[in-house]
Design an enzyme around this catalytic site. Sequence first.
Site, PDB file in Angstrom:
ATOM      1  N   GLY A 167       0.487  -1.274  -0.244  1.00  0.00           N
ATOM      2  CA  GLY A 167      -0.339   0.173   0.160  1.00  0.00           C
ATOM      3  C   GLY A 167       1.157   1.761   0.230  1.00  0.00           C
ATOM      4  N   CYS A 195       5.505  -6.469   1.223  1.00  0.00           N
ATOM      5  CA  CYS A 195       5.404  -4.013   1.301  1.00  0.00           C
ATOM      6  C   CYS A 195       4.782  -4.211   2.337  1.00  0.00           C
ATOM      7  CB  CYS A 195       5.272  -4.496   0.389  1.00  0.00           C
ATOM      8  SG  CYS A 195       5.843  -2.562  -0.184  1.00  0.00           S
ATOM      9  N   TYR A 196       3.556  -3.293   2.545  1.00  0.00           N
ATOM     10  CA  TYR A 196       3.253  -2.547   3.458  1.00  0.00           C
ATOM     11  C   TYR A 196       2.493  -3.711   4.227  1.00  0.00           C
ATOM     12  CZ  TYR A 196       0.253   0.364   6.213  1.00  0.00           C
ATOM     13  OH  TYR A 196      -0.662   1.099   6.856  1.00  0.00           O
ATOM     14  N   HIS A 218       7.734  -7.334  -4.383  1.00  0.00           N
ATOM     15  CA  HIS A 218       6.541  -7.835  -4.545  1.00  0.00           C
ATOM     16  C   HIS A 218       6.174  -8.674  -5.293  1.00  0.00           C
ATOM     17  CE1 HIS A 218       4.088  -3.850  -3.582  1.00  0.00           C
ATOM     18  NE2 HIS A 218       5.305  -3.501  -3.748  1.00  0.00           N
ATOM     19  N   GLU A 251       4.470 -10.481  -7.028  1.00  0.00           N
ATOM     20  CA  GLU A 251       3.145 -10.515  -6.990  1.00  0.00           C
ATOM     21  C   GLU A 251       3.307 -10.116  -9.050  1.00  0.00           C
ATOM     22  OE1 GLU A 251       3.283  -8.682  -4.707  1.00  0.00           O
ATOM     23  OE2 GLU A 251       2.393  -7.086  -5.074  1.00  0.00           O
ATOM     24  N   ASP A 265     -20.924 -10.892 -20.170  1.00  0.00           N
ATOM     25  CA  ASP A 265     -21.098 -11.061 -18.949  1.00  0.00           C
ATOM     26  C   ASP A 265     -22.082 -11.766 -18.545  1.00  0.00           C
ATOM     27  OD1 ASP A 265     -18.484 -10.322 -18.586  1.00  0.00           O
ATOM     28  OD2 ASP A 265     -18.667  -7.931 -18.037  1.00  0.00           O
ATOM     29  N   LYS A 275     -12.558 -10.842 -16.064  1.00  0.00           N
ATOM     30  CA  LYS A 275     -13.008 -11.104 -17.413  1.00  0.00           C
ATOM     31  C   LYS A 275     -12.455 -12.357 -18.421  1.00  0.00           C
ATOM     32  CE  LYS A 275     -15.164  -8.427 -20.818  1.00  0.00           C
ATOM     33  NZ  LYS A 275     -16.784  -8.214 -20.690  1.00  0.00           N
TER      34      LYS A 275
END
Length: 509
Positions: A51, A78-79, A165, A167, A223, A365
């Site tokens: 964050g 991280c945060y 990170h 990710e 959708d 999606k």
Amino acid sequence: MIVIIDFGSQFNQLIARRVRECRVYCQIEPPSISAAEIRALAPEGIILSGGPSSIYEAGSPRVDAGIFELGIPVLGICYGMQFMIDTLGGRVKKAAKREYGFASLSVTAPSALFNDITGETVTWMSHGDSIEAVPEGFEITASTENTAVAAVANPEKKFYGVQFHPEVEHTVKGRKVIQNFLFDVCACKRSWTMKSFARDAIAQIRESVGDKKVILGLSGGVDSSVTALLIHQAIGANLTCIFVDNGLLRKNEADQLKEKLKRHLSINIRFVNAASQFIDALSGVTDPERKRRIIGKIFMDVFEAEAMKIKDADFLGQGTLYPDIIESRSAFGGPTAVIKSHHNVGGLPEKMKLKLVEPLKYLFKDEVRKLGKTLGLDEDLVWRQPFPGPGLAIRVIGEVTQKRLEVLREVDAVLQEEIRAAGYYRKLWQSFAVLLPIKSVGIMGDGRTYENIVAIRAVTSKDAMTADWAKLPHKLLGKISNRIINEVRGVNRVVYDISSKPPSTIEWE
Ligand code: XMP
């Protein structure tokens, strides 16, 4: 399943994607969730996201410290790691040197998080704070040149933290770090598939709807089509879909969609032709937001009038996706700026007092497309590019008239044909034409022309929040331009839009 606490990092959706790629289900929750609520979700693990805040600043986001008492493994990123360290009695300080970008990480002590990762590995960092002291029970397991505490572990409690990170793609062993957490620390199983999702979603719809009726606005997009299929499999004839033709669709699209929807969804569908209502109301209107408001309002009126004819409907189905939910719920409760009013989110006819059924609200999606395939939805519907609710009205810049809509439809039809023929349709997030409100001089045969300009827009994107203009081959662009100018009366110039989002948006209005 894994719960991800959203501390506001721009990478949160990526964390969720990485976890789901491992076929483990996960949900992103705001920091306001309580430890008891998390316990009720019974996750195998908790990930605390990064964050933008500093933990020692007043008002920095915090989650119920009770999460560390649940006996559930925690990974802080991280945060998220700084929050954990600060909460459990360690110390976080402003770093002497900010670290942003690539950093070589040295694994200095064994840790379940670093199984099969040894020595040096490239990671990606973005932080201005660092850990100065770790709480009791924690050890330091990795460092970088600028960050002494780049990873921590408390194996007894199964608490882990990383300053980098995992990710993002730039962290070379990032996927492995996440897998180690999921499988070696949390003992998750790779059991989340679209089949299992569909089974659970259908059971859940049955349970919440019971023998009541559901109404659903069908647009022909992936959708709403997938939502219709799921609800239909759950409650059968108690679902009624409403398709409103607003006269702002592409060439032949209303008829083609009608035919496809009827053929492939053996569902109760009411088709309403309201084209003239929309076109009349748009007469003389040039302001983009006014166009959107008018279209939104008429859509609601038409939809409501049709829905009122269905007796005993208690529920409204909606194809809301996960990015819509995450975007509309800022981690810090602050309002996000309204760039364009999207009438498909939150536009429920209030006086109808319908309860919502949103079975796709935890999916991205690409996952919806996979689900559509699993449910046997027609390939063409599965792979349709997104199309905005206000349709061609926001692609005819300036006043929307039947004549200008006709010109745009012809241009767009040529474009679609060429994009498909060149094998680009599925590779692009969207491809479309925009009719501009200015004319330019040209020459055709021996004569001067003074005609319309159209812009071609083609973008690649994962979720429409960011997008890049597509690097289409020049030959293809040339062919598209030639065909449009030769075949569509009233157009003598074609330009290609080379702006990305941000700072531009995908649609022009
Ligand atoms: P922008 O132009 O904001 O668009 O970058 C992001 C994505 O949303 C689509 N879009 C809409 N979809 N109703 C919709 O259902 C709308 O009012 C609307 N406006 C934009 C756009 O086509 C793109 O995929």
